[in-house]
Design a protein around this motif. Structure first.
Motif, PDB file in Angstrom:
ATOM      1  N   LEU B 123     -35.060  27.403  21.975  1.00 47.32           N
ATOM      2  CA  LEU B 123     -35.898  28.331  22.727  1.00 47.32           C
ATOM      3  C   LEU B 123     -36.099  27.813  24.154  1.00 47.32           C
ATOM      4  CD1 LEU B 123     -37.747  30.820  22.813  1.00 47.32           C
ATOM      5  CD2 LEU B 123     -39.626  29.352  22.074  1.00 47.32           C
ATOM      6  N   GLU B 124     -36.334  26.518  24.249  1.00 49.10           N
ATOM      7  CA  GLU B 124     -36.550  25.909  25.557  1.00 49.10           C
ATOM      8  C   GLU B 124     -35.319  26.097  26.450  1.00 49.10           C
ATOM      9  OE1 GLU B 124     -36.841  21.709  25.371  1.00 49.10           O
ATOM     10  OE2 GLU B 124     -36.722  21.530  27.540  1.00 49.10           O
ATOM     11  N   ILE B 127     -35.074  29.647  27.651  1.00 51.71           N
ATOM     12  CA  ILE B 127     -36.036  29.954  28.713  1.00 51.71           C
ATOM     13  C   ILE B 127     -35.575  29.345  30.028  1.00 51.71           C
ATOM     14  CG2 ILE B 127     -38.427  29.683  29.496  1.00 51.71           C
ATOM     15  CD1 ILE B 127     -39.192  29.416  26.491  1.00 51.71           C
ATOM     16  N   MET B 128     -35.128  28.095  29.981  1.00 49.24           N
ATOM     17  CA  MET B 128     -34.706  27.429  31.213  1.00 49.24           C
ATOM     18  C   MET B 128     -33.461  28.079  31.787  1.00 49.24           C
ATOM     19  SD  MET B 128     -37.054  25.301  31.871  1.00 49.24           S
ATOM     20  CE  MET B 128     -36.372  24.471  33.287  1.00 49.24           C
ATOM     21  N   LEU B 131     -34.641  31.216  33.427  1.00 49.07           N
ATOM     22  CA  LEU B 131     -35.320  30.904  34.696  1.00 49.07           C
ATOM     23  C   LEU B 131     -34.303  30.547  35.783  1.00 49.07           C
ATOM     24  CD1 LEU B 131     -38.400  28.767  33.575  1.00 49.07           C
ATOM     25  CD2 LEU B 131     -38.470  30.987  34.702  1.00 49.07           C
ATOM     26  N   ILE B 170     -43.165  38.004  41.997  1.00 50.47           N
ATOM     27  CA  ILE B 170     -43.497  37.823  40.581  1.00 50.47           C
ATOM     28  C   ILE B 170     -43.072  39.044  39.770  1.00 50.47           C
ATOM     29  CG2 ILE B 170     -45.407  37.489  38.945  1.00 50.47           C
ATOM     30  CD1 ILE B 170     -46.794  35.797  41.081  1.00 50.47           C
ATOM     31  N   PHE B 171     -43.271  40.212  40.348  1.00 51.66           N
ATOM     32  CA  PHE B 171     -42.854  41.443  39.667  1.00 51.66           C
ATOM     33  C   PHE B 171     -41.343  41.432  39.424  1.00 51.66           C
ATOM     34  CE2 PHE B 171     -41.065  45.744  40.291  1.00 51.66           C
ATOM     35  CZ  PHE B 171     -41.548  46.354  39.142  1.00 51.66           C
ATOM     36  N   ARG B 174     -40.348  38.901  36.738  1.00 54.36           N
ATOM     37  CA  ARG B 174     -40.641  39.377  35.377  1.00 54.36           C
ATOM     38  C   ARG B 174     -39.677  40.474  34.949  1.00 54.36           C
ATOM     39  NH1 ARG B 174     -47.051  39.028  36.358  1.00 54.36           N
ATOM     40  NH2 ARG B 174     -47.411  37.081  35.222  1.00 54.36           N
ATOM     41  N   THR B 175     -39.353  41.348  35.909  1.00 52.88           N
ATOM     42  CA  THR B 175     -38.419  42.432  35.587  1.00 52.88           C
ATOM     43  C   THR B 175     -37.056  41.855  35.213  1.00 52.88           C
ATOM     44  OG1 THR B 175     -39.591  43.820  37.166  1.00 52.88           O
ATOM     45  CG2 THR B 175     -37.422  44.582  36.484  1.00 52.88           C
ATOM     46  N   LEU B 177     -36.391  38.822  34.063  1.00 54.84           N
ATOM     47  CA  LEU B 177     -36.474  38.129  32.771  1.00 54.84           C
ATOM     48  C   LEU B 177     -36.507  39.138  31.619  1.00 54.84           C
ATOM     49  CD1 LEU B 177     -39.002  35.224  33.537  1.00 54.84           C
ATOM     50  CD2 LEU B 177     -36.545  35.045  33.169  1.00 54.84           C
ATOM     51  N   ARG B 178     -37.175  40.248  31.844  1.00 58.29           N
ATOM     52  CA  ARG B 178     -37.236  41.295  30.820  1.00 58.29           C
ATOM     53  C   ARG B 178     -35.838  41.856  30.571  1.00 58.29           C
ATOM     54  NH1 ARG B 178     -38.158  47.041  31.206  1.00 58.29           N
ATOM     55  NH2 ARG B 178     -38.938  47.818  29.201  1.00 58.29           N
ATOM     56  N   ARG B 181     -33.803  39.468  28.580  1.00 55.88           N
ATOM     57  CA  ARG B 181     -34.183  39.479  27.157  1.00 55.88           C
ATOM     58  C   ARG B 181     -33.585  40.680  26.452  1.00 55.88           C
ATOM     59  NH1 ARG B 181     -40.082  39.610  25.625  1.00 55.88           N
ATOM     60  NH2 ARG B 181     -39.214  39.515  23.541  1.00 55.88           N
ATOM     61  N   ILE B 182     -33.605  41.830  27.138  1.00 54.99           N
ATOM     62  CA  ILE B 182     -33.060  43.047  26.529  1.00 54.99           C
ATOM     63  C   ILE B 182     -31.550  42.896  26.317  1.00 54.99           C
ATOM     64  CG2 ILE B 182     -32.612  45.502  26.961  1.00 54.99           C
ATOM     65  CD1 ILE B 182     -35.403  45.551  28.364  1.00 54.99           C
TER      66      ILE B 182
END
Lengths: 127, 184
Positions: B123-124, B127-128, B131, B170-171, B174-175, B177-178, B181-182
């Motif tokens: 998981l780490e 995420i990295m 990022l 930031i927006f 997040r977008t 990263l979203r 994920r998708i």
């Protein structure tokens, strides 16, 4: 409030940075809009993943190393030599920063530039 | 010791280097910030040894600049601003000489073996890696918000941009990263 307006502000809303009036309007919209709620939920889930990153421990001797370095720096190190070295390094750093373009690599359009001295810039950037 | 950050900086300003009080005050400041600073730099730059060296350099700069510190802003934002600028320079330097993003992911994979890590390694790494795929300024803004709990105004001071720009960074982070994920 329209969905596209809410979505632009949803990140700030999540962080409590959208202001009271805007937050109220977003909350009202979210209560009626499943799609925007889903985006907020996705953002929150992503955030929770980032918060799950482990805490990396710094070396136990770090504090001592810093304090020793400071004592050396202020107490015994001659000021001239490092300053001269830093100036030389800063000069080269600034020189390369000047050469650097926002693009990550050379594109074909750059080779169309004239005069041909721009090739030097591309060469340094590729380096 | 429960002195505020500002008290500590004032103690450093008031004392000469050779005085015990000045050194003790600075040592408290180092102990207070070394862990969050190291974590921020590590997550931002992606390499443990570089993060420690940069954190050390940050404290050296803080020490050198302490006499000129003016209490208009918070000490924490000032320290993180120095950390951000140094880390940004390091990323630029690396990008110039090597394939930084490949190194970023490889380093994270290799350094997941450190025993203090508490989460799942896979998981780490995910995420990295995610990022690492967002632009540096967006990554910095997001990490400062999520991990360090800085406000948009504080982040704007650290990154030297407007609060509106921070909101946008930031927006977009997040977008992105979203979307990642998708996709996965």
């Amino acid at each position: 409030m329209k969905c596209q307006d809410v979505r632009k502000k949803i990140s700030a809303y999540m962080d409590g940075e959208s202001g009271a009036a805007m937050s109220h309007r977003i909350r009202q919209h979210l209560s009626d809009c499943a799609e925007c709620r889903k985006i907020l939920q996705d953002f929150q889930e992503t955030e929770s993943f980032i918060r799950k990153l482990p805490i990396y421990s710094i070396s136990p001797e770090f504090t001592q190393r810093v304090m020793t370095e400071l004592r050396f720096d202020k107490g015994t190190k001659p000021a001239f030599a490092p300053n001269l070295l830093n100036r030389i390094l800063n000069f080269f750093e600034s020189f390369f920063n000047l050469l650097e373009s926002p693009k990550a690599s050379a594109s074909i359009e750059e080779f169309a530039d004239f005069p041909p001295c721009s090739l030097c810039k591309i060469y340094f950037k590729i380096l | 010791m429960t002195d505020s950050d500002l008290d500590l900086i004032k103690a450093v300003q008031a004392e000469s280097f050779l005085s015990k009080t000045g050194q003790q005050a600075f040592e408290v400041l180092v102990k207070r910030y070394q862990q969050p600073l190291f974590n921020f730099i590590y997550r931002y730059v992606g390499e443990r040894s570089a993060a420690e060296d940069l954190a050390q350099e940050v404290f050296l700069r803080v020490w050198q600049a302490a006499p000129r510190f003016e209490a208009r802003g918070k000490v924490s934002t000032w320290i993180f601003k120095i950390a951000y600028n140094l880390s940004m320079n390091e990323i630029k330097r690396r990008r110039r000489y090597q394939d930084f993003y490949k190194g970023f992911c490889d380093n994270m994979r290799a350094e997941s073996l450190f025993p203090e890590q508490r989460g799942s390694r896979e998981l780490e790494q995910d995420i990295m890696r995610a990022l690492a795929q967002i632009p540096e300024n967006q990554r910095a803004a997001l990490l400062l918000r999520v991990n360090e709990d800085f406000s948009y105004n504080e982040i704007s001071e650290i990154l030297n941009v407007s609060p509106a720009a921070v909101e946008s960074l930031i927006f977009r982070a997040r977008t992105k990263l979203r979307e990642l994920r998708i996709e996965n």
